[in-house]
Write an enzyme that holds these catalytic residues in place. Structure first.
Site, PDB file in Angstrom:
ATOM      1  N   LYS A 128      -6.992   1.087  -0.569  1.00  0.00           N
ATOM      2  CA  LYS A 128      -7.573  -0.193  -0.978  1.00  0.00           C
ATOM      3  C   LYS A 128      -8.143  -0.938   0.220  1.00  0.00           C
ATOM      4  O   LYS A 128      -9.275  -1.442   0.170  1.00  0.00           O
ATOM      5  CB  LYS A 128      -6.528  -1.065  -1.675  1.00  0.00           C
ATOM      6  CG  LYS A 128      -7.114  -2.349  -2.244  1.00  0.00           C
ATOM      7  CD  LYS A 128      -6.057  -3.244  -2.862  1.00  0.00           C
ATOM      8  CE  LYS A 128      -5.302  -4.010  -1.799  1.00  0.00           C
ATOM      9  NZ  LYS A 128      -4.434  -5.069  -2.356  1.00  0.00           N
ATOM     10  N   ASP A 146      -7.158  -3.727  -6.998  1.00  0.00           N
ATOM     11  CA  ASP A 146      -5.899  -4.452  -6.818  1.00  0.00           C
ATOM     12  C   ASP A 146      -5.283  -4.732  -8.179  1.00  0.00           C
ATOM     13  O   ASP A 146      -5.742  -4.208  -9.208  1.00  0.00           O
ATOM     14  CB  ASP A 146      -6.123  -5.743  -6.021  1.00  0.00           C
ATOM     15  CG  ASP A 146      -6.923  -6.780  -6.804  1.00  0.00           C
ATOM     16  OD1 ASP A 146      -7.457  -6.457  -7.900  1.00  0.00           O
ATOM     17  OD2 ASP A 146      -7.005  -7.928  -6.331  1.00  0.00           O
TER      18      ASP A 146
END
Length: 218
Positions: A128, A146
């Site tokens: 991420k 997320d």
């Protein structure tokens, strides 16, 4: 009880959703403050299990004195902790920031690499974080999934998936290419301020007529 994931929306509906997102905010921005690629990596690494607001408060003075790997190493782990001790997991994050700074100096000439594999090899940098840096600094159509995007992807059917990797693939497979660059920012901001986890603000949602969520809060 967990929400039941919605079925994958069709192409035309997804295109209309992102057309509306684009019309409302043509150039969405990430909310982590940074001044260069290095401070962006540090800020995103510090943001794990912390809010952007909290990280920005911690880094406001930090980045004034340590905006390069060399300056961060000169500050040292103890000095870094003094700046970030208000955010979660600060001790482990401080260790990782110092380690990644040393690696950048030793292996990359103090420059942040623009390869996902190289970024993910840095301590404290996961997929991420790497995708955020690739997207925000180099403009790659990388999707940083997320909790907000995972929730919205499954709640709306824009990009459903059983885990974050599946949602990332769904974004790449189903969101039109013209919207790929800003896709994760539109989704994050929508989840943060409108399509909230417990009390979604459906009455203020610009895509509510296109969303199949059965428990709309109107």
């Amino acid at each position: 009880m967990a929400e039941k994931p919605a079925k994958q929306l069709d192409y035309s509906t997804i295109h209309e959703i992102f057309t509306r997102f684009q019309a409302a905010d043509a150039e969405p921005k990430g909310e982590l403050n940074h001044t260069n690629a290095y401070t962006l990596v540090v800020a995103v690494a510090l943001s794990a299990q912390s809010t952007d607001v909290g990280v920005n408060k911690a880094t406001e003075k930090l980045f004034q004195i340590a905006d390069t790997p060399e300056k961060m190493l000169a500050l040292g782990e103890a000095g870094l902790i003094e700046h970030i001790k208000t955010i979660g997991l600060y001790r482990n994050k401080a260790k990782n920031v110092i380690k990644l700074s040393q690696i950048l100096v030793d292996q990359y000439g103090s420059e942040v690499p623009n390869s996902r594999a190289a970024l993910q090899s840095l301590p404290g940098v996961g997929r991420k974080t790497a995708n955020v840096v690739l997207n925000m600094w180099w403009g790659h159509p990388a999707q940083a999934v997320d909790t907000h995007i995972f929730r919205i992807g499954n709640r709306t059917g824009i990009c459903p998936g059983k885990d974050v990797d599946a949602v990332e693939r769904s974004i790449e497979d189903h969101i039109p290419v013209t919207f790929q660059h800003h896709a994760h920012h539109w989704l994050i901001l929508h989840g943060r301020y409108v399509c909230k986890a417990r009390k979604p603000m459906c009455s203020n949602c610009l895509i509510r007529d296109l969303c199949p969520f059965e428990e709309k809060n109107l």
